[in-house]
Design a protein around this motif. Structure first.
Motif, PDB file in Angstrom:
ATOM      1  N   PHE A 237       0.831  -1.206   0.000  1.00 23.71           N
ATOM      2  CA  PHE A 237       0.000   0.000   0.000  1.00 23.71           C
ATOM      3  C   PHE A 237       0.866   1.257   0.000  1.00 23.71           C
ATOM      4  O   PHE A 237       0.589   2.215  -0.729  1.00 23.71           O
ATOM      5  CB  PHE A 237      -0.925  -0.017   1.220  1.00 23.71           C
ATOM      6  CG  PHE A 237      -1.823   1.183   1.317  1.00 23.71           C
ATOM      7  CD1 PHE A 237      -2.908   1.314   0.481  1.00 23.71           C
ATOM      8  CD2 PHE A 237      -1.568   2.192   2.244  1.00 23.71           C
ATOM      9  CE1 PHE A 237      -3.742   2.423   0.562  1.00 23.71           C
ATOM     10  CE2 PHE A 237      -2.386   3.300   2.329  1.00 23.71           C
ATOM     11  CZ  PHE A 237      -3.481   3.416   1.482  1.00 23.71           C
ATOM     12  N   GLU A 242       0.103   8.447  -3.513  1.00 23.35           N
ATOM     13  CA  GLU A 242      -1.128   8.966  -2.951  1.00 23.35           C
ATOM     14  C   GLU A 242      -1.993   9.570  -4.044  1.00 23.35           C
ATOM     15  O   GLU A 242      -1.476  10.053  -5.049  1.00 23.35           O
ATOM     16  CB  GLU A 242      -0.801  10.078  -1.949  1.00 23.35           C
ATOM     17  CG  GLU A 242      -1.012   9.681  -0.512  1.00 23.35           C
ATOM     18  CD  GLU A 242      -0.705  10.798   0.450  1.00 23.35           C
ATOM     19  OE1 GLU A 242      -1.313  11.867   0.353  1.00 23.35           O
ATOM     20  OE2 GLU A 242       0.154  10.562   1.302  1.00 23.35           O
ATOM     21  N   PHE A 243      -3.302   9.549  -3.817  1.00 26.49           N
ATOM     22  CA  PHE A 243      -4.213  10.212  -4.741  1.00 26.49           C
ATOM     23  C   PHE A 243      -4.100  11.714  -4.537  1.00 26.49           C
ATOM     24  O   PHE A 243      -4.020  12.205  -3.420  1.00 26.49           O
ATOM     25  CB  PHE A 243      -5.649   9.759  -4.460  1.00 26.49           C
ATOM     26  CG  PHE A 243      -6.671  10.444  -5.311  1.00 26.49           C
ATOM     27  CD1 PHE A 243      -6.855  10.063  -6.631  1.00 26.49           C
ATOM     28  CD2 PHE A 243      -7.443  11.475  -4.805  1.00 26.49           C
ATOM     29  CE1 PHE A 243      -7.807  10.699  -7.421  1.00 26.49           C
ATOM     30  CE2 PHE A 243      -8.390  12.107  -5.591  1.00 26.49           C
ATOM     31  CZ  PHE A 243      -8.569  11.711  -6.897  1.00 26.49           C
ATOM     32  N   VAL A 245      -5.684  15.485  -6.062  1.00 23.63           N
ATOM     33  CA  VAL A 245      -6.503  16.252  -6.990  1.00 23.63           C
ATOM     34  C   VAL A 245      -6.588  17.677  -6.460  1.00 23.63           C
ATOM     35  O   VAL A 245      -6.581  17.901  -5.260  1.00 23.63           O
ATOM     36  CB  VAL A 245      -7.909  15.642  -7.162  1.00 23.63           C
ATOM     37  CG1 VAL A 245      -8.706  15.642  -5.875  1.00 23.63           C
ATOM     38  CG2 VAL A 245      -8.673  16.357  -8.252  1.00 23.63           C
TER      39      VAL A 245
ATOM     40  N   MET B 170      -4.939   8.659   8.823  1.00 20.70           N
ATOM     41  CA  MET B 170      -4.443   8.769   7.440  1.00 20.70           C
ATOM     42  C   MET B 170      -4.641  10.179   6.872  1.00 20.70           C
ATOM     43  O   MET B 170      -5.593  10.865   7.222  1.00 20.70           O
ATOM     44  CB  MET B 170      -5.207   7.799   6.527  1.00 20.70           C
ATOM     45  CG  MET B 170      -5.034   6.359   6.893  1.00 20.70           C
ATOM     46  SD  MET B 170      -6.076   5.316   5.835  1.00 20.70           S
ATOM     47  CE  MET B 170      -4.833   4.665   4.727  1.00 20.70           C
ATOM     48  N   ARG B 171      -3.741  10.522   5.932  1.00 19.79           N
ATOM     49  CA  ARG B 171      -3.974  11.748   5.163  1.00 19.79           C
ATOM     50  C   ARG B 171      -5.138  11.509   4.187  1.00 19.79           C
ATOM     51  O   ARG B 171      -5.431  10.360   3.830  1.00 19.79           O
ATOM     52  CB  ARG B 171      -2.727  12.118   4.365  1.00 19.79           C
ATOM     53  CG  ARG B 171      -1.592  12.654   5.228  1.00 19.79           C
ATOM     54  CD  ARG B 171      -0.434  13.156   4.348  1.00 19.79           C
ATOM     55  NE  ARG B 171       0.172  12.068   3.592  1.00 19.79           N
ATOM     56  CZ  ARG B 171       1.074  11.218   4.076  1.00 19.79           C
ATOM     57  NH1 ARG B 171       1.481  11.320   5.328  1.00 19.79           N
ATOM     58  NH2 ARG B 171       1.572  10.262   3.337  1.00 19.79           N
ATOM     59  N   GLY B 173      -5.318  12.049   1.027  1.00 12.12           N
ATOM     60  CA  GLY B 173      -4.847  11.421  -0.217  1.00 12.12           C
ATOM     61  C   GLY B 173      -4.562   9.939  -0.040  1.00 12.12           C
ATOM     62  O   GLY B 173      -4.766   9.136  -0.961  1.00 12.12           O
ATOM     63  N   GLN B 174      -4.094   9.554   1.166  1.00 16.17           N
ATOM     64  CA  GLN B 174      -3.879   8.136   1.470  1.00 16.17           C
ATOM     65  C   GLN B 174      -5.208   7.399   1.535  1.00 16.17           C
ATOM     66  O   GLN B 174      -5.351   6.281   1.025  1.00 16.17           O
ATOM     67  CB  GLN B 174      -3.199   7.993   2.834  1.00 16.17           C
ATOM     68  CG  GLN B 174      -1.706   8.173   2.851  1.00 16.17           C
ATOM     69  CD  GLN B 174      -1.172   7.971   4.267  1.00 16.17           C
ATOM     70  OE1 GLN B 174      -1.691   8.560   5.213  1.00 16.17           O
ATOM     71  NE2 GLN B 174      -0.149   7.142   4.390  1.00 16.17           N
ATOM     72  N   LYS B 177      -6.574   6.889  -1.871  1.00 14.52           N
ATOM     73  CA  LYS B 177      -5.872   5.772  -2.519  1.00 14.52           C
ATOM     74  C   LYS B 177      -6.445   4.444  -2.031  1.00 14.52           C
ATOM     75  O   LYS B 177      -6.747   3.545  -2.834  1.00 14.52           O
ATOM     76  CB  LYS B 177      -4.379   5.858  -2.192  1.00 14.52           C
ATOM     77  CG  LYS B 177      -3.571   4.661  -2.606  1.00 14.52           C
ATOM     78  CD  LYS B 177      -2.063   4.871  -2.404  1.00 14.52           C
ATOM     79  CE  LYS B 177      -1.625   4.761  -0.972  1.00 14.52           C
ATOM     80  NZ  LYS B 177      -0.158   4.651  -0.807  1.00 14.52           N
ATOM     81  N   LEU B 178      -6.620   4.309  -0.718  1.00 12.33           N
ATOM     82  CA  LEU B 178      -7.169   3.076  -0.139  1.00 12.33           C
ATOM     83  C   LEU B 178      -8.568   2.790  -0.683  1.00 12.33           C
ATOM     84  O   LEU B 178      -8.895   1.656  -1.072  1.00 12.33           O
ATOM     85  CB  LEU B 178      -7.220   3.211   1.389  1.00 12.33           C
ATOM     86  CG  LEU B 178      -7.911   2.092   2.148  1.00 12.33           C
ATOM     87  CD1 LEU B 178      -7.213   0.759   1.908  1.00 12.33           C
ATOM     88  CD2 LEU B 178      -7.943   2.401   3.652  1.00 12.33           C
ATOM     89  N   LEU B 180      -9.847   3.799  -3.477  1.00 10.57           N
ATOM     90  CA  LEU B 180      -9.786   3.418  -4.897  1.00 10.57           C
ATOM     91  C   LEU B 180      -9.295   1.979  -5.058  1.00 10.57           C
ATOM     92  O   LEU B 180      -9.738   1.267  -5.973  1.00 10.57           O
ATOM     93  CB  LEU B 180      -8.904   4.401  -5.674  1.00 10.57           C
ATOM     94  CG  LEU B 180      -9.520   5.807  -5.822  1.00 10.57           C
ATOM     95  CD1 LEU B 180      -8.533   6.762  -6.482  1.00 10.57           C
ATOM     96  CD2 LEU B 180     -10.829   5.775  -6.614  1.00 10.57           C
ATOM     97  N   LEU B 201     -12.801  14.798  -1.602  1.00  8.54           N
ATOM     98  CA  LEU B 201     -11.982  14.880  -0.391  1.00  8.54           C
ATOM     99  C   LEU B 201     -12.333  16.174   0.321  1.00  8.54           C
ATOM    100  O   LEU B 201     -12.156  17.267  -0.257  1.00  8.54           O
ATOM    101  CB  LEU B 201     -10.486  14.875  -0.748  1.00  8.54           C
ATOM    102  CG  LEU B 201      -9.880  13.570  -1.273  1.00  8.54           C
ATOM    103  CD1 LEU B 201     -10.357  13.250  -2.678  1.00  8.54           C
ATOM    104  CD2 LEU B 201      -8.350  13.634  -1.265  1.00  8.54           C
ATOM    105  N   ARG B 211     -11.646  19.706  -3.430  1.00 10.11           N
ATOM    106  CA  ARG B 211     -11.013  18.561  -4.102  1.00 10.11           C
ATOM    107  C   ARG B 211     -12.078  17.544  -4.483  1.00 10.11           C
ATOM    108  O   ARG B 211     -12.586  16.798  -3.659  1.00 10.11           O
ATOM    109  CB  ARG B 211      -9.982  17.915  -3.165  1.00 10.11           C
ATOM    110  CG  ARG B 211      -8.896  18.884  -2.744  1.00 10.11           C
ATOM    111  CD  ARG B 211      -7.998  18.313  -1.657  1.00 10.11           C
ATOM    112  NE  ARG B 211      -7.097  17.297  -2.172  1.00 10.11           N
ATOM    113  CZ  ARG B 211      -6.257  16.604  -1.402  1.00 10.11           C
ATOM    114  NH1 ARG B 211      -6.245  16.774  -0.083  1.00 10.11           N
ATOM    115  NH2 ARG B 211      -5.463  15.710  -1.934  1.00 10.11           N
TER     116      ARG B 211
END
Lengths: 245, 245
Positions: A237, A242-243, A245, B170-171, B173-174, B177-178, B180, B201, B211
């Motif tokens: 992971f 990281e995503f 946008v 978590m951030r 963006g993290q 990602k998870l 997705l 987000l 975002r």
């Protein structure tokens, strides 16, 4: 609920099932769902069962009665006499239909319904190992190169890893590892699937059962597998961006 | 079917939904299931919907009518006036019950039944961001530290990865990602969940939406994520010892 999975590989077959049954979350028990019939140097037939336990136990009783009632009569049809795995699957499908004629109407008058599903695999004589999934209507499908695994019961949690990794060319021990990972995901997410796990590895053309194990909660291999996999997933992971946008 | 997931984090909220609806596998369409209401510097409210599209669209129409019919009346209850996310969830639950009084009897007379589930999250004023799951009966639960994510629709395929990785620390963006990755597992296994994916987000205390993205089939980040994850899983698989008995 239940989780059972089996794979048909170039090198043989691997079967795994949990052992938990439940009638509501407040009434759980342990029952064997992996069964086999073996006649050395002639055939190995393995069955995994899910659904209503009364139905699947009746199916097994009927199949066993066919075997014992046929002693000495070469024309008698049973799992010990059928000439192919296709015929074995037909016999099991017929047994499911027989149970339906007895218990179907009462069960279908309730919310329980008539639910049973079966995985049947094995090898008879010189035929290649084959793997079938038999539905509660008694019809069935066979595993193929494209989809070498079959699942019954609570199949969704453990499917993504199978979809990504399963290949007919795997070694039996690799396939067993994959199936135990699929179990690990399922056990974490669904209380109605429970340890111990019964696992059986059948080597093509051996026509006997050499590798079988019941994996308990404290099994060292399974604990390591589960911990290593969690760690590997967490590491994997972190390697992905990281995503943003 | 549908898949929606949301996470409540120390740093804010992340929401994601697919856009596929279907009436049978031979009748699929694309509909937005991520909706939001935003009053800058005052509130952000985001909703994800699953279940019967006629019900969830009616719920949204009712909520919007409450907003427009209340213009100028400070006592009027709407998503733009309620003082907390708890009250917002009550309002949505009441809207679901209103639709049930209209459409419930007809739907429940058929196999379709009355099915709708909603994830509602956001922040109002100085209250911390909160996340709720609203059932088709109009009652609801709230996400917590122990279980920081909520899922509706086809939740099983994508749950194992969430269970292993999700943490409130978590951030954004993290977490995105998870989520997705959780989508990737679901999309592979269930045809009734389909791209594009809407993702949003929300940064705590921003009280505005900065975002947001619609991720299409050819999105470069998503394609890389999917490919990298498959590769990482296959690699991780090889690092674990084979099963041996």
């Amino acid at each position: 609920m239940t989780y059972c999975v089996a794979m048909c590989l170039d090198r043989g077959l691997v079967f795994a099932s949990d052992t938990r049954t439940n009638a509501g979350v407040d009434n759980i028990s342990q029952f064997r769902k992996l069964h086999y019939w073996c006649k050395q140097d002639d055939r190995v037939i393995v069955m995994l069962t899910a659904g209503n336990l009364s139905i699947t136990q009746s199916v097994i009783s009927l199949l066993n009665e066919q075997i014992s009632s046929g002693d000495g009569n070469p024309d008698h049809q049973s799992l010990y006499t059928v000439p192919s795995m296709y015929r074995a699957a037909r016999l099991v499908g017929d047994a499911v239909r027989s149970v339906r004629t007895i218990d179907g109407p009462s069960l279908e008058a309730t919310r329980a319904g008539f639910s049973a599903s079966i995985i049947l695999g094995g090898q008879i004589g010189t035929e290649k190992p084959r793997l079938f999934q038999i539905y509660s209507e008694g019809n069935f499908i066979e595993a193929s190169e494209e989809t070498p695994y079959l699942q019954i019961g609570e199949h969704k949690y453990g499917k993504p890893i199978l979809d990504r990794v399963a290949q007919p060319g795997m070694r039996l021990g690799q396939a067993a590892k994959l199936m135990l990972l699929s179990f690990d995901s399922t056990l974490r997410s669904n209380l109605s699937v429970g340890m111990p796990i019964d696992i059986l590895l059948y080597e093509r053309d051996s026509l006997e059962i050499r590798r079988e194990k019941r994996i308990h909660q404290d099994d060292e291999y399974f604990r390591n597998l589960s911990a290593s996999w969690s760690e590997a997933l967490r590491m994997a992971f972190t390697t992905i961006d990281e995503f943003n946008v």
